[in-house]
Design a protein around this motif. Structure first.
Motif, PDB file in Angstrom:
ATOM      1  N   GLU A 145       0.712   1.824   5.619  1.00 44.03           N
ATOM      2  CA  GLU A 145       1.434   2.217   4.408  1.00 44.03           C
ATOM      3  C   GLU A 145       2.937   2.081   4.579  1.00 44.03           C
ATOM      4  OE1 GLU A 145       0.795   5.586   2.136  1.00 44.03           O
ATOM      5  OE2 GLU A 145      -1.349   5.249   1.866  1.00 44.03           O
ATOM      6  N   ARG A 187       0.832  -1.203   0.000  1.00 45.94           N
ATOM      7  CA  ARG A 187       0.000   0.000   0.000  1.00 45.94           C
ATOM      8  C   ARG A 187       0.868   1.256   0.000  1.00 45.94           C
ATOM      9  NH1 ARG A 187      -4.975   0.754   4.276  1.00 45.94           N
ATOM     10  NH2 ARG A 187      -4.962   3.022   4.422  1.00 45.94           N
ATOM     11  N   ASN A 208      -2.284   5.502  -0.044  1.00 43.12           N
ATOM     12  CA  ASN A 208      -3.641   5.037   0.266  1.00 43.12           C
ATOM     13  C   ASN A 208      -4.248   4.181  -0.840  1.00 43.12           C
ATOM     14  OD1 ASN A 208      -5.687   4.883   2.221  1.00 43.12           O
ATOM     15  ND2 ASN A 208      -6.908   6.433   1.159  1.00 43.12           N
ATOM     16  N   GLN A 209      -3.397   3.429  -1.529  1.00 50.32           N
ATOM     17  CA  GLN A 209      -3.884   2.563  -2.609  1.00 50.32           C
ATOM     18  C   GLN A 209      -3.041   1.302  -2.654  1.00 50.32           C
ATOM     19  OE1 GLN A 209      -4.384   4.612  -6.356  1.00 50.32           O
ATOM     20  NE2 GLN A 209      -4.131   2.732  -7.536  1.00 50.32           N
ATOM     21  N   GLN A 257       1.123   2.010  11.171  1.00 52.66           N
ATOM     22  CA  GLN A 257       0.447   2.459   9.951  1.00 52.66           C
ATOM     23  C   GLN A 257       0.485   1.394   8.861  1.00 52.66           C
ATOM     24  OE1 GLN A 257       3.257   5.797   9.058  1.00 52.66           O
ATOM     25  NE2 GLN A 257       3.370   4.876   7.031  1.00 52.66           N
TER      26      GLN A 257
END
Length: 277
Positions: free
Chosen positions: A105, A55, A58-59, A103
């Motif tokens: 990411e 990721r 945010n993808q 997190q």
């Protein structure tokens, strides 16, 4: 009392790995990177795996099965979609290999240590770090999912995580392997509406970084190209990680070779609809 129970269940649900980057199932979180949403079958999994839906911004960008003991990826799965953005060069790590509560990411080592409670020792224990790849002789950082196969700058940046990297023989990385990535893939994908790629590394008997990071014995790549419902084609390669030689194989031949290397009865890389010949 019932309200407290419901709040506890809700808190647990929101902290499960399936809702973040390190996940319990590729099928539930990022199946789109696998042909017919089917990850490889049992056979390649290490003793202590981590499934990472990679990721960035945010993808989800691609999927990686990571070997936590050997600190290298087993494979990365992605959709071939090359673009012309420049090559990035900023390396990242996976926070949730340190702690699932961090997190979801990828981020740089420095940002992770500055912005979270993670310590250098915890990061060091959880995965490969940049220091592991310093001062290598005859080997360098080899991408499984190459940045050149991604469409834009952010997608390319996402491939610069050390969970997508193995120690690769430098002449192979810049030689026949690079020719496959840049030329053969472009040629083979002509007419394909969508091409699903799997690139993997077979653990070897040697290590870099004083035994921290495994040096793969072989690297392999396979692709399943969807033309239409009646036409699907596949191809594959394998290379020993000490020579600048790539061997062209059918998908079926690669699966047989990997079964031998992993000492397994059989290995399936793609959904059964992908042709093996």
């Amino acid at each position: 009392m019932m309200l407290l129970v419901l709040l506890f269940i809700s808190a647990c649900w929101h902290n499960t790995p399936g809702n973040a980057e390190v996940v319990t199932s590729f099928e539930e979180t990022c199946p789109q990177f696998f042909f017919k949403e089917t990850p490889p079958g049992i056979g390649l999994e290490p003793t202590h795996p981590a499934r990472i839906c990679q990721r960035y911004k945010n993808q989800y960008r691609y999927a990686t099965l990571y070997n936590k003991d050997k600190r290298i990826p087993v494979y990365s799965a992605y959709i071939y979609n090359p673009g012309t953005a420049k090559r990035p060069n900023n390396w990242m790590v996976e926070p949730q290999l340190v702690d699932l509560s961090l997190q979801p990411e990828m981020t740089s080592e420095g940002a992770l240590l500055q912005k979270s409670r993670a310590t250098q020792a915890e990061l060091w224990n959880s995965q490969a770090i940049l220091k592991d790849y310093k001062n290598l002789t005859n080997y360098n950082r080899g991408h499984l999912n190459p940045n050149s196969h991604q469409p834009d700058l952010d997608a390319k940046k996402s491939t610069f995580t050390l969970t997508n990297i193995v120690p690769q023989f430098i002449k192979l990385n810049g030689g026949t392997w690079n020719n496959y990535e840049q030329q053969t893939m472009m040629s083979n994908t002509q007419g394909c509406k969508e091409t699903f790629a799997l690139v993997g590394a077979v653990p070897g008997n040697n290590y870099i970084a004083r035994g921290r990071v495994n040096k793969p014995s072989h690297l392999w790549s396979a692709a399943c190209c969807f033309i239409d419902n009646n036409h699907i084609r596949s191809w594959a390669i394998i290379a020993t990680n000490d020579k600048d030689v790539v061997e062209q194989l059918t998908l079926g031949q690669l699966e047989e070779k990997l079964a031998e290397l992993y000492n397994r009865n059989g290995i399936s890389l793609f959904h059964s609809d992908c042709p093996r010949e």
